[in-house]
Every structure is written in C-alpha cells, then in structure tokens.
Design a protein around this motif. Structure first.
Motif, mmCIF file in Angstrom:
data_model
loop_
_atom_site.group_PDB
_atom_site.id
_atom_site.type_symbol
_atom_site.label_atom_id
_atom_site.label_comp_id
_atom_site.label_asym_id
_atom_site.label_seq_id
_atom_site.Cartn_x
_atom_site.Cartn_y
_atom_site.Cartn_z
ATOM 1 N N MET A 69 0.849 -1.200 0.000
ATOM 2 C CA MET A 69 0.000 0.000 0.000
ATOM 3 C C MET A 69 0.880 1.244 0.000
ATOM 4 S SD MET A 69 -3.410 -0.550 0.628
ATOM 5 C CE MET A 69 -4.014 0.801 1.636
ATOM 6 N N TRP A 71 0.655 4.960 1.896
ATOM 7 C CA TRP A 71 -0.106 5.820 2.784
ATOM 8 C C TRP A 71 0.776 6.950 3.320
ATOM 9 C CZ3 TRP A 71 1.141 0.872 4.771
ATOM 10 C CH2 TRP A 71 1.944 0.860 5.924
ATOM 11 N N PHE B 186 10.675 14.284 -3.207
ATOM 12 C CA PHE B 186 9.760 13.280 -3.744
ATOM 13 C C PHE B 186 8.316 13.664 -3.483
ATOM 14 C CE2 PHE B 186 8.285 9.446 -5.408
ATOM 15 C CZ PHE B 186 7.582 8.679 -4.498
ATOM 16 N N LYS B 187 8.055 14.309 -2.352
ATOM 17 C CA LYS B 187 6.696 14.780 -2.082
ATOM 18 C C LYS B 187 6.270 15.816 -3.124
ATOM 19 C CE LYS B 187 7.034 13.882 2.878
ATOM 20 N NZ LYS B 187 7.391 14.440 4.205
ATOM 21 N N ASN B 189 7.106 15.462 -6.271
ATOM 22 C CA ASN B 189 7.130 14.706 -7.533
ATOM 23 C C ASN B 189 8.493 14.688 -8.210
ATOM 24 O OD1 ASN B 189 5.858 12.946 -9.243
ATOM 25 N ND2 ASN B 189 4.958 14.516 -10.550
ATOM 26 N N ARG B 191 11.818 12.793 -8.973
ATOM 27 C CA ARG B 191 12.062 11.345 -9.032
ATOM 28 C C ARG B 191 13.549 10.996 -8.995
ATOM 29 N NH1 ARG B 191 6.824 8.804 -9.927
ATOM 30 N NH2 ARG B 191 5.467 10.561 -9.460
ATOM 31 N N PHE B 312 10.890 4.054 -4.004
ATOM 32 C CA PHE B 312 9.888 4.122 -5.070
ATOM 33 C C PHE B 312 10.542 3.795 -6.407
ATOM 34 C CE2 PHE B 312 5.831 5.260 -6.736
ATOM 35 C CZ PHE B 312 6.077 5.821 -7.973
ATOM 36 N N ARG B 321 6.341 -9.614 -6.093
ATOM 37 C CA ARG B 321 6.035 -8.270 -6.553
ATOM 38 C C ARG B 321 5.004 -7.579 -5.666
ATOM 39 N NH1 ARG B 321 8.452 -6.804 -11.071
ATOM 40 N NH2 ARG B 321 9.131 -8.380 -12.543
ATOM 41 N N LYS B 322 5.503 -7.012 -4.594
ATOM 42 C CA LYS B 322 4.635 -6.186 -3.761
ATOM 43 C C LYS B 322 5.517 -5.148 -3.099
ATOM 44 C CE LYS B 322 4.860 -9.512 0.057
ATOM 45 N NZ LYS B 322 4.063 -10.339 0.980
ATOM 46 N N TRP B 323 4.988 -3.951 -2.891
ATOM 47 C CA TRP B 323 5.780 -2.909 -2.259
ATOM 48 C C TRP B 323 4.874 -1.959 -1.509
ATOM 49 C CZ3 TRP B 323 4.759 2.103 -4.089
ATOM 50 C CH2 TRP B 323 4.128 2.184 -5.338
ATOM 51 N N THR B 324 5.402 -1.440 -0.451
ATOM 52 C CA THR B 324 4.676 -0.495 0.399
ATOM 53 C C THR B 324 5.516 0.757 0.534
ATOM 54 O OG1 THR B 324 3.305 -2.033 1.654
ATOM 55 C CG2 THR B 324 4.066 -0.090 2.838
ATOM 56 N N LEU B 325 4.864 1.897 0.514
ATOM 57 C CA LEU B 325 5.574 3.136 0.718
ATOM 58 C C LEU B 325 4.714 4.059 1.552
ATOM 59 C CD1 LEU B 325 8.046 4.756 -1.531
ATOM 60 C CD2 LEU B 325 6.313 6.284 -0.637
ATOM 61 N N TRP B 326 5.236 4.473 2.686
ATOM 62 C CA TRP B 326 4.495 5.397 3.537
ATOM 63 C C TRP B 326 5.319 6.662 3.738
ATOM 64 C CZ3 TRP B 326 6.032 7.165 8.371
ATOM 65 C CH2 TRP B 326 7.126 6.496 8.951
ATOM 66 N N GLU B 327 4.632 7.749 3.946
ATOM 67 C CA GLU B 327 5.297 9.037 4.156
ATOM 68 C C GLU B 327 4.765 9.699 5.418
ATOM 69 O OE1 GLU B 327 4.253 9.759 -0.077
ATOM 70 O OE2 GLU B 327 6.162 10.845 -0.124
ATOM 71 N N GLY B 328 5.627 10.440 6.038
ATOM 72 C CA GLY B 328 5.244 11.140 7.254
ATOM 73 C C GLY B 328 6.009 12.432 7.332
#
Lengths: 349, 546
Positions: A69, A71, B186-187, B189, B191, B312, B321-328
C-alpha cells in the motif's frame, strides 16, 4: 474490591486460564501495555489472541501482504495535500474527526471530492465539495472504473462515465493528493482497488492514502502483536511457537464453534457486554458496571487508559503511538498490571 | 568476582593478543585482585576472548520494521518463545532479536533510522529487546522545520539548538540523514535527486542540508559523526555520489552508511560494474570518513529504508512483486521483499563489491561490519561473512561458482588478504565503540563494562561466530554454549545533549500550527516506554565529547 478480594480474583483467573486446553484472549480493547501483557500471558497459557474489531485491520493487512500500500500520516498528508478524495461515509461524517479542519475550511484551501455510496450528504460537508455516487456498481465498481480510466483503459461502469473521466482529470491535476478512507467501510476488493488506483496515480503525479480506522486499540494491538510475535492478530501460541491463521484464530469464530474452552475478555472502556461471548469459563477485565451473566467467571475492574491511568495508545493523526496522561487518575489497576499478576500467579502455581 | 582464565584475549584498544586472564567484579572488568580473593573461574584454554560485539547499523525497531513484519508475515512464520536457537525468520520479533544477537556475542546494536515522530514507538520496541543494549539514530534532513530554517538562512547556532532539541526529546544516540532533501523533493514529484540538486519548495541543495547537519552534530560534540545515507542509492554510477559526499565532508568527521550500495560504476555491457577499488583507494586516503559496508548475501530478504524516493524508484526489484511506501513528517519508509540470487549477475556483483570494500580498505578502524540488516542480509548471516573475510579459500570456492561475467568485473578473485582475529575484533568491537563515543565498551581493560564474548577457536569460522561459548553482559552470563540463558533487560543508550528550552517552545508552537499537536509528538518519555516494556529504567546517557 479489597486487596484480599483482588488476590482471590487473580488466583481464580489463573486457575481458569491454566486449566484450559485452548484459551482465547479477545476484546483486547486496551492500551499497548495491555496488549504486550496479553501476548506474554498467551505464551504462558497457549492462547489464541484477537481483537474484537480486527476484521477491517485484517482486510487491510491482506492487501498489505498481497500487494502493498501507499499511505501518508494524516498530520503530514493534510499539511501537504492540495486535493482530498474521501471514500465512503465515515471520513466525512466523523465530527470532530481527522478531516475536520480540511472539511470546515479552517485549514488552507484543499479541493475535496467525495466518493459515496448514496444517501444524504453529511451535515459538515463543504458546499464546494464535489461528490460522485457509486451507483449500482457500488464502491468496488466505482474504484475499479476510476483505476481503469486513470490508466486510459475502458471502464466497465454502467453509468456516469463522463463524471468519472472528469474526476480522473482532477486527480491527475493534483500536486499532492490524498485519499481518505475508513478501512471498515471497504471490503477486500475495494481496498485492493484503492491501493492500486493510488499506486497508478503515482506514475505521473503524487498521491497517497490516509486510513482512518474506527478502533485505535485494534490498530495498536496489530502493531504490538507484530513486534511481540512477528505475526499479526489472529495468532496463537501452540507447540512452543506462534502461528498465524486469520480464519482459524478468529476469536469470535472459535468461541461460536466451541473451539475455545476458556475466554479472557479485555475491555478498558465502558462498553456493554458482547453478545458473542459464550457462557464458558471466563476471565473478564472490564470497565463497565454492566452485568455479564455467566456461571464460571472472574470479573476484575480495570481502568481506562488515558483517563484512570497513563497509557500509550495508537494515535490516528500521527499514525504512530502517543502517550496519554491520565485525565482523571484513579486507583483502578491497568489491564497490563492485572494480566501480569495473573501470569505471575500461573508461573508460581 | 569472576576469573576468565587462560583464554586468548584479543583487545585491540590495548594492543593485546595473547593468552591471559580477565577479571570481572560486578558489572566491570577489573585488574587482577591483589588480595588473592576467591573467584568463580571459567577455564578458557583454547578459547578466544573478545569484548562484546557492537553493530552500528541494523534495522531492528520502529515503524518501517514493524510494517515489514506484517507485510511479510505470511512468509515469516511465528517466533519462538523459548531461548533456544530459533530458525531464521526474515524479521524476528523483539525478543528473538535480542536473543539471536546475544548468541553471536553481540552486546549492543544501533538502529540507524528512527523518525523523530515515531520515537516513542521505536523506543518501546527497543526497550523490549532483551539481553543486549540498544540505541537509535534519529533521522533529520527532510523535515519541514529544518528545511524552513535553512530557507530562512537561520544561524548555525539555531540549527544546532534544533538538533539538540530533537535528540533530547527522541533520546537518540546520534543523527542520521537519509538522501538529504530527497524525501521532501519526492513529495513534490521529484524522481531523481543528486547531491547538488535543490529541493523545490525550500530552495536549498542536498549538499547544503548535509553540511549544515554535519556542522551541527560536530558543534554539539555528539561523539558519533553525522551518519549519512547518500543520494542515488543502488544506481549504476552511484560511486560518483559516494566520492562527492566524501569530499563534501571537507576534512570533518562523517560516516557513510552501507557503502556497498554505492559501489557501482556504470561500465560493461550491462551498464553496471564494480567501483570498489577506486572507492577503497579514496577511503584509504581520507581518514576523516568511516564507512559501513552493507554486505549482500544470497537468499531472500526484505528491503526496509526511509529513502522513499529511491525505494519508489527501485520497487521493480521486488520479489515477490509487492511494495509499500508510507510518508510522514520528514522521511517515511519504503518496504519490499527481494531475492539476491547467486545465479544472477547483479546480485553476484553486489556480493563481490561488499567483500572488495572490506578487503581493500586497509584500516579495520575505518570500515564497519554490517549487512544493513535486513537490506543486504539477515544479521544471522554475519558468521558466514566473517568466515569469508578470514578465509581466502572459502571466498574462492564461492567466486568459482558465481556468474563468471560478474566476477570478471571485480578484483575479488585476486585479493589474498585474510582478516586476522585481531582485525575482526577491531572492526566489530574496538572501532564501533570509539565511533559511538563509548569509552567503556569494545575493550577488555580495567574499567570496561563486563560485556565479554568467548568463542571456540574453530577453523570453521562460521560455526565459531554463530554460537558463542559464553557471553557476559554487565558481568552476568547470558549465553552458555550457544544458548541464551537469561532474558535480562538491557539499556538504550542516548546522548546527553545540552537542553534547548527556547527551541522546545518554538517546536511546540510549530507542531501546534502545522499538525495540531505539540512537540510531544517527537518525545519518548522514559516513564511511558518503561511502563510498556515492564522495566524500571530504560535509558543510559552517553556524554558528548569534551
């Protein structure tokens, strides 16, 4: 409860749980310390462990495990976003809620679009808020159609294609867009479609999601069981190791099917007794004066974290843990302290 | 009193390598008693005695790691409650982490990447890691507060106060910067982000952010230099970025993390080659910069990194093939599983580059032993790597079976060097203690904390380092014949920085306005951590350099 009564209760609780072949720890509506203590006790007695509001958390986890995901924490997402897409009712309806400042316009101007599944608009909706109804395709269908059109593919939507394409153009125009959703409102397919939609939008621009879970204790419990056991909720300590099975170790299912012969129910908030808790030997750590009619049970009053005692809880806005000081401290013991006492009594008996 | 009798004592800080005794009284190593008093004696003839090992860069706690546990939980299998050796899982529980490290003779591990707004969570997890001591480096360099200060041209003193306030609130041992400005860019855009690229909204370069943090850390006299995850991780040609970052230190202390992931040139028909030789030469000539390797080992693992821009960018390497990306606030996290395959050119090249760096950097006080767990490999693979460093024949056996095209791009097959036990002890004990400013660790002299690891002196170095014969932590036996016998709680080390009350008030106002909260968001109160972990004391202070 006097000290002697409390000691007796601890002893009875230890007796009930240590005599069980397959105990289950459920409710788990407690703070992080309570979940940690519950995991430790589960290892001592070979229990399964689940939270009574874990359904949506497990659905979200399913998508996380299968596809992953994107988020953003609500605090950061709402500070960055120029476009907010809300999915479902609760993100809009919850007032005050995580999106309140964005919805009432008191925060800087964010363009808001809502995807809804029918019904009247919520009272706190902004007048300039665009809305798209899921119609007969429902939310999974609408999200699927959006995702298809974001990628320039034909959509199978029966109605409203022009509106969908107009929304897609809006999504592509965002500098930083955020999709806010309540996990319990979306089924697995809709959640997966949402996750894919957001990832696809990131091919050309920046989007992320904000998850607004209803139960902070369920999310906190998921975090704590992960570091305690390396596994999520709906796991059990059997044969000297933790095992995870989201079907087998769902507490409500185990209790309904007669697979558990003792229950440890934990609820630190003034909630009524759950009607799904069968009349089996039970230990009830609760914060309600309501009656739990059952034959062989021990009931111990515990405090509410953040009110009766300090506690660490999941915070929806920072999407991390936060320390909550007791707002009205009492002598009510924390669930963690009671669980640790029970574990210690089992260890010495 | 305890006497460790007749083992081969290897203590690089004191130049010691020979048969002798170590005496322990309470939690300290002491001089032999003059009064001939009785001691519990451990006969250690044929054993090797070193200080407890120290890992300066291993992702063992906090949001990224915990999300990764959940993300791979279908593959993970459950953790064991018993203290016996557990099968290796990709991401252990907190309890398993402490026990697995202790089994190998480690007594201190540093998590190098804690987001300040996740400090409470991270410290709870760290406090729940038994047996060993722990520490955290706090991430700065993509946070709006700092970048806004730099945009406004605020003074170095103000930046210093900010760094002190964050370190104090979040109980860090030091500061980490991860692709300075990259996550912020990156926030917006962006790259790709190089050292001299500018973060759009803030208008300053990655280099400017890096050097401002380096100055602040130095001015505060935090022992550990700024710990740097450079731009362009994993890209062909990234060796140029590493070299430029080394130059950006301008003679000041700097630590570069997991340099293997920057050891890439861009030559050859596949457009990727080893630049380890040139990097090693540069480091041999640049003594103010230290590095840790981030060795890759073959097999499945999971990448866990706060470099959201690069995670990313690299998501196509995910297997499955799975990926997670979180931002804070500031950095966030990117997580995806990966498989380094011994049949694959790039994996084999990465493996070789890491070993080249170890073997071609001359000074074991300058190169630190890591796999950037779990990014390069699980920390349980450390004994195999030590074996490779100490045994050229073992390396050759591997070189001969790996893809020839990859091996021909490196000099690994020609390198004859074999690390001695003295050099291993330097790299894994004495040097990390010095880098972190821990005068009473990493050595076996009188006054040192009684963290001692004792091994069988076996020619099979993998077996030797996999299971210590004995490990003492604070003078207590915690491992006996490879089995953890005590889950005693450790301590979390944090640097004692001068308080910055004015900055704290400023941060309260900032967090209130931007996030609707307060500076409590970056705080890890000891009482709160202790209550969850079930201990009385969590933190132990480390002094700034005088």
């Amino acid at each position: 409860m006097t000290q002697a009564e409390f000691d007796d209760a601890i002893g009875n609780a230890a007796r009930i749980l240590s005599a069980a072949r397959q105990p289950v720890i459920t409710g788990l509506d407690t703070d992080i310390a309570g979940v940690v203590a519950a995991c430790r006790l589960a290892e001592r007695i070979g229990a399964a462990i689940d939270h009574d509001a874990s359904d949506s958390a497990l659905r979200f986890l399913g998508v996380l495990r299968d596809a992953g995901m994107m988020w953003v924490t609500p605090t950061e997402g709402l500070a960055l976003a120029d476009t907010l897409l809300t999915v479902g009712e609760r993100p809009l309806a919850e007032s005050p809620g995580p999106l309140s400042a964005a919805l009432d316009g008191s925060q800087r101007n964010i363009r808001i679009v809502s995807l809804r599944a029918g019904g009247p608009p919520p009272r706190n909706a902004r007048r300039d808020m665009q809305s798209l109804d899921a119609g007969t395709d429902g939310m999974p269908g609408l999200l699927g159609a959006l995702r298809a059109r974001v990628n320039g593919r034909p959509a199978g939507a029966k109605e409203g294609l022009e509106e969908i394409d107009s929304l897609v153009a809006t999504l592509h125009e965002a500098s930083f867009g955020v999709v806010a959703f309540a996990p319990e409102e979306l089924d697995a397919l809709a959640t997966e479609m949402l996750a894919g939609l957001v990832k696809d939008l990131n091919i050309s621009t920046r989007w992320s999601t904000i998850s607004i879970p209803e139960s902070v204790t369920a999310t906190g419990a998921m975090m704590a069981t992960a570091w305690m056991t390396a596994l999520p909720l709906r796991s059990a300590f059997i044969g000297g190791r933790w095992q995870h099975d989201p079907w087998r170790f769902e507490a409500k299912r185990m209790l309904a099917a007669g697979e558990a012969d003792a229950a440890l129910y934990i609820c630190c908030y003034a909630e009524p007794p759950p009607d799904w808790l069968p009349d089996i030997p039970s230990v009830l750590l609760v914060n309600t004066k309501q009656v739990f009619p059952r034959r062989n049970s021990v009931r111990i009053a515990v405090g509410q974290p953040g009110r009766d005692h300090d506690g660490v809880l999941y915070d929806r806005m920072s999407a991390s843990l936060a320390h909550r000081k007791a707002s009205a401290p009492t002598n009510a013991p924390s669930a963690a302290s009671v669980l640790d006492r029970i574990a210690a009594r089992i260890a010495t008996s | 009193m305890i006497r460790l009798k007749g083992g081969r004592v290897i203590d690089p800080k004191h130049g010691r390598d020979g048969v002798g005794d170590i005496w322990i009284d309470g939690d300290r190593i002491v001089d032999p008693p003059a009064d001939g008093r009785q001691a519990e004696t451990y006969a250690l003839a044929g054993k090797v005695v070193m200080a407890g090992a120290i890992d300066i860069h291993s992702h063992i706690a906090s949001a990224n790691v915990n999300v990764a546990r959940l993300m791979i939980s279908a593959q993970n299998g459950g953790s064991h409650a018993s203290r016996d050796a557990a099968p290796m899982r990709m991401l252990p529980s907190t309890a398993e982490t402490g026990r697995l490290y202790a089994q190998m003779g480690y007594t201190l591990v540093v998590d190098p990447a804690v987001n300040p707004s996740d400090a409470l969570h991270a410290h709870i997890e760290l406090a729940m890691i038994p047996v060993i001591d722990r520490a955290a480096l706090l991430i700065l360099g993509n946070d709006d507060f700092l970048l806004s200060m730099l945009r406004k041209g605020e003074s170095g003193d103000a930046v210093q106060d900010y760094v002190a306030a964050v370190l104090g609130a979040g109980r860090g041992l030091g500061v980490k910067v991860i692709n300075a400005g990259g996550a912020a860019a990156f926030k917006e855009n962006v790259r790709a982000f190089n050292l001299d690229d500018v973060v759009p909204t803030y208008g300053m370069s990655s280099r400017a952010i890096l050097t401002s943090l380096q100055r602040a850390v130095s001015s505060l006299r935090v022992p550990h230099p700024l710990h740097v995850h450079c731009n362009n991780l994993g890209l062909a040609g990234s060796a140029a970025t590493a070299r430029a970052t080394i130059d950006a230190a301008e003679g000041g202390p700097l630590h570069l993390a997991h340099l293997q992931f920057y050891g890439y040139g861009s030559e050859g028909k596949r457009g990727i080659s080893s630049a380890a030789v040139a990097l090693a030469e540069k480091l041999n000539a640049t003594k103010n910069v230290t590095i840790d390797v981030g060795q890759v080992m073959f097999g499945p693992t999971v990448t866990v990194s706060s470099d959201t821009l690069r995670q990313f960018g690299q998501k196509t390497f995910a297997r499955p093939r799975k990926w997670t990306l979180w931002e804070g606030e500031g950095n966030g996290g990117g997580i995806f599983p990966i498989v380094y395959s011994e049949k694959e050119f790039t994996s084999a090249l990465q493996w070789a580059i890491g070993l080249e760096l170890f073997l071609l950097i001359d000074d074991p006080w300058q190169v630190y032993f890591t796999t950037d767990h779990p990014n390069g490999a699980h920390f349980k693979r450390y004994p195999e790597i030590l074996h490779l460093l100490m045994d050229r024949d073992e390396r050759q056996r591997w070189v001969e079976r790996l893809p020839k095209a990859a091996m021909e791009m490196t000099r690994l097959g020609e390198v004859a060097r074999e690390y001695s036990l003295f050099e291993i002890a330097t790299m894994t004990r004495a040097a990390p203690a010095r880098l972190l400013g821990l005068d009473d660790r990493g050595h076996l002299g009188a006054g040192a904390l009684a963290d001692v690891a004792i091994y069988d002196d076996s020619p099979d170095r993998t077996a030797m380092f996999r299971s210590a014969h004995l490990v003492f932590k604070n003078g207590d036996v915690v491992v006996r014949d490879g089995v953890v016998v005590s889950d005693r709680p450790g301590r979390t080390l944090s640097v004692n920085v001068p308080p910055a009350p004015g900055m704290r008030r400023r941060l309260d106002a900032y967090y209130g306005e931007r996030y609707g909260g307060s500076a409590d968001m970056i705080e890890a109160p000891e009482a709160a951590v202790a209550a969850v972990a079930g201990v009385e004391t969590v933190f132990e202070g480390v002094a700034c350099r005088s």
